[in-house]
Design a protein around this motif. Structure first.
Motif, PDB file in Angstrom:
ATOM      1  N   SER A 138       0.831  -1.210   0.000  1.00 57.93           N
ATOM      2  CA  SER A 138       0.000   0.000   0.000  1.00 57.93           C
ATOM      3  C   SER A 138       0.862   1.256   0.000  1.00 57.93           C
ATOM      4  CB  SER A 138      -0.925   0.007   1.220  1.00 57.93           C
ATOM      5  OG  SER A 138      -1.859  -1.049   1.157  1.00 57.93           O
ATOM      6  N   GLN A 139       1.896   1.256   0.823  1.00 52.51           N
ATOM      7  CA  GLN A 139       2.766   2.431   0.910  1.00 52.51           C
ATOM      8  C   GLN A 139       3.521   2.664  -0.400  1.00 52.51           C
ATOM      9  OE1 GLN A 139       2.906   4.637   3.367  1.00 52.51           O
ATOM     10  NE2 GLN A 139       1.330   3.528   4.469  1.00 52.51           N
ATOM     11  N   THR A 140       4.066   1.601  -0.979  1.00 49.06           N
ATOM     12  CA  THR A 140       4.805   1.764  -2.234  1.00 49.06           C
ATOM     13  C   THR A 140       3.879   2.140  -3.387  1.00 49.06           C
ATOM     14  OG1 THR A 140       4.662  -0.639  -2.589  1.00 49.06           O
ATOM     15  CG2 THR A 140       6.672   0.200  -1.577  1.00 49.06           C
ATOM     16  N   THR A 141       2.648   1.626  -3.348  1.00 49.64           N
ATOM     17  CA  THR A 141       1.676   1.985  -4.388  1.00 49.64           C
ATOM     18  C   THR A 141       1.340   3.472  -4.307  1.00 49.64           C
ATOM     19  OG1 THR A 141       0.716  -0.237  -4.375  1.00 49.64           O
ATOM     20  CG2 THR A 141      -0.619   1.532  -5.312  1.00 49.64           C
ATOM     21  N   TYR A 142       1.106   3.948  -3.099  1.00 51.20           N
ATOM     22  CA  TYR A 142       0.797   5.367  -2.916  1.00 51.20           C
ATOM     23  C   TYR A 142       1.951   6.236  -3.415  1.00 51.20           C
ATOM     24  CZ  TYR A 142      -0.060   9.816  -0.581  1.00 51.20           C
ATOM     25  OH  TYR A 142      -0.240  11.151  -0.319  1.00 51.20           O
ATOM     26  N   ALA A 143       3.180   5.864  -3.050  1.00 55.28           N
ATOM     27  CA  ALA A 143       4.348   6.645  -3.471  1.00 55.28           C
ATOM     28  C   ALA A 143       4.514   6.615  -4.985  1.00 55.28           C
ATOM     29  CB  ALA A 143       5.605   6.099  -2.792  1.00 55.28           C
TER      30      ALA A 143
ATOM     31  N   HIS B 155      -6.020  -7.588  -2.904  1.00 52.85           N
ATOM     32  CA  HIS B 155      -5.288  -6.329  -2.718  1.00 52.85           C
ATOM     33  C   HIS B 155      -4.262  -6.129  -3.829  1.00 52.85           C
ATOM     34  CE1 HIS B 155      -2.344  -3.691  -0.318  1.00 52.85           C
ATOM     35  NE2 HIS B 155      -3.349  -2.937  -0.710  1.00 52.85           N
ATOM     36  N   VAL B 156      -3.568  -7.183  -4.189  1.00 51.04           N
ATOM     37  CA  VAL B 156      -2.590  -7.102  -5.282  1.00 51.04           C
ATOM     38  C   VAL B 156      -3.277  -6.694  -6.580  1.00 51.04           C
ATOM     39  CG1 VAL B 156      -1.037  -8.449  -6.747  1.00 51.04           C
ATOM     40  CG2 VAL B 156      -0.938  -8.716  -4.270  1.00 51.04           C
ATOM     41  N   GLN B 157      -4.410  -7.309  -6.850  1.00 53.95           N
ATOM     42  CA  GLN B 157      -5.140  -6.984  -8.082  1.00 53.95           C
ATOM     43  C   GLN B 157      -5.612  -5.539  -8.083  1.00 53.95           C
ATOM     44  OE1 GLN B 157      -5.372  -9.026 -10.721  1.00 53.95           O
ATOM     45  NE2 GLN B 157      -6.276  -7.283 -11.795  1.00 53.95           N
ATOM     46  N   LEU B 158      -6.045  -5.057  -6.937  1.00 56.85           N
ATOM     47  CA  LEU B 158      -6.524  -3.684  -6.824  1.00 56.85           C
ATOM     48  C   LEU B 158      -5.418  -2.672  -7.114  1.00 56.85           C
ATOM     49  CD1 LEU B 158      -8.647  -1.571  -6.025  1.00 56.85           C
ATOM     50  CD2 LEU B 158      -7.917  -1.886  -3.636  1.00 56.85           C
ATOM     51  N   VAL B 159      -4.257  -2.861  -6.496  1.00 55.76           N
ATOM     52  CA  VAL B 159      -3.176  -1.884  -6.693  1.00 55.76           C
ATOM     53  C   VAL B 159      -2.623  -1.946  -8.121  1.00 55.76           C
ATOM     54  CG1 VAL B 159      -2.568  -1.881  -4.243  1.00 55.76           C
ATOM     55  CG2 VAL B 159      -1.384  -3.451  -5.788  1.00 55.76           C
ATOM     56  N   LYS B 160      -2.638  -3.127  -8.715  1.00 53.82           N
ATOM     57  CA  LYS B 160      -2.206  -3.229 -10.107  1.00 53.82           C
ATOM     58  C   LYS B 160      -3.122  -2.405 -11.011  1.00 53.82           C
ATOM     59  CE  LYS B 160       0.169  -7.727 -10.255  1.00 53.82           C
ATOM     60  NZ  LYS B 160       0.129  -9.104 -10.809  1.00 53.82           N
ATOM     61  N   THR B 161      -4.421  -2.472 -10.747  1.00 55.15           N
ATOM     62  CA  THR B 161      -5.377  -1.695 -11.541  1.00 55.15           C
ATOM     63  C   THR B 161      -5.160  -0.199 -11.347  1.00 55.15           C
ATOM     64  OG1 THR B 161      -7.019  -3.470 -11.356  1.00 55.15           O
ATOM     65  CG2 THR B 161      -7.826  -1.289 -11.954  1.00 55.15           C
ATOM     66  N   GLN B 162      -4.928   0.213 -10.106  1.00 59.19           N
ATOM     67  CA  GLN B 162      -4.710   1.627  -9.815  1.00 59.19           C
ATOM     68  C   GLN B 162      -3.460   2.160 -10.514  1.00 59.19           C
ATOM     69  OE1 GLN B 162      -4.588   1.430  -5.530  1.00 59.19           O
ATOM     70  NE2 GLN B 162      -6.769   1.908  -5.328  1.00 59.19           N
ATOM     71  N   VAL B 163      -2.388   1.397 -10.456  1.00 55.95           N
ATOM     72  CA  VAL B 163      -1.139   1.831 -11.095  1.00 55.95           C
ATOM     73  C   VAL B 163      -1.293   1.862 -12.610  1.00 55.95           C
ATOM     74  CG1 VAL B 163       1.273   1.192 -11.511  1.00 55.95           C
ATOM     75  CG2 VAL B 163       0.341   1.099  -9.198  1.00 55.95           C
ATOM     76  N   GLN B 164      -2.005   0.890 -13.149  1.00 59.24           N
ATOM     77  CA  GLN B 164      -2.228   0.858 -14.599  1.00 59.24           C
ATOM     78  C   GLN B 164      -2.985   2.093 -15.071  1.00 59.24           C
ATOM     79  OE1 GLN B 164      -0.901  -1.148 -16.793  1.00 59.24           O
ATOM     80  NE2 GLN B 164      -1.924  -0.083 -18.476  1.00 59.24           N
TER      81      GLN B 164
END
Length: 239
Positions: free
Chosen positions: A77-82, A173-182
């Protein structure tokens, strides 16, 4: 003479020998009963202890792997936000450069050499900013990919130990952050496409404008040489 009743019959007390035999018999029977009780209870206690110990190990493993999935999810979560923040900053810098190129293109033929030089200094500064932001987000992207791998491994470990809920939560959670970054990556790609178009348009207009100003013998290549000269000059000044 005293009599004692045993099992519905009368027995005559013949003296101290009777009491001695009775006590010895009772003591022997009591020891046998105690031995049998101890064996039975000890066996059941040993079995219960083994069963409890086995269940405790399974429970501790599930608890431990749940803690691992929680920790890796927090790191992700932290690395995704950054990373999202860094890509967003990069995208903004790209759009700023796009705007500067478009403004420069609209002013071609309306500026003197000093004004043109001043505009190019601003553009070069914006290009440096874009490059810096890009390096920053690419570095964070490497860390983010490591966090994704850790979360995926934690989810698999949770599945193997029977912690199904922890495994499902981690994978979601992994799938969610992948979508957000994409999604933010797509925005940055759109900005890069617009930048390429603005640069191409600027070069085209510059090549058309320069021959009209003074019939430069360099012809259409003048715009490209101006870009190179100004960028080289700016970097030399920085050094």
């Amino acid at each position: 003479m005293p009599f004692l009743r045993f099992g519905g019959t009368l027995a005559q007390n013949s003296g101290s020998g009777f009491w001695s035999n009775l006590m010895c018999s009772s003591y022997s029977t009591g020891l046998e009963a105690l031995a049998l009780w101890s064996y039975a209870c000890g066996g059941r206690a040993s079995f219960a202890k083994t069963e409890t110990h086995s269940l405790s190990n399974e429970a501790l493993m599930k608890r431990a792997v749940s803690m691992v999935t929680d920790s890796t999810s927090t790191f992700l979560s932290q690395t995704t936000y950054a990373l999202i923040e860094a890509i967003t900053e990069y995208t903004r810098a790209v759009y700023t450069l796009v705007s500067l190129y478009r403004q420069y293109s609209s002013l071609l033929g309306k500026m003197n050499s000093q004004e043109e030089d001043a505009v190019w200094q601003v553009i070069i500064g914006a290009r440096v900013e874009v490059s810096s932001k890009q390096e920053e987000y690419l570095k964070l992207e490497t860390t983010w990919m490591t966090a994704v791998s850790l979360s995926e491994m934690a989810a698999e470990a949770a599945y193997q130990t029977g912690a199904d809920q922890a495994s499902v939560t981690a994978r979601n959670h992994v799938q969610l952050v992948k979508t957000q970054v994409q999604e933010v990556r797509q925005l940055s790609h759109t900005a890069e496409t617009k930048l390429a178009e603005a640069q191409t348009e600027e070069l085209r207009l510059n090549r058309l404008e320069k021959p009209e100003e003074g019939g430069s013998p360099q012809g259409p290549s003048t715009g490209g040489s101006v870009l190179a000269e100004h960028e080289e000059e700016a970097y030399l000044r920085e050094d």
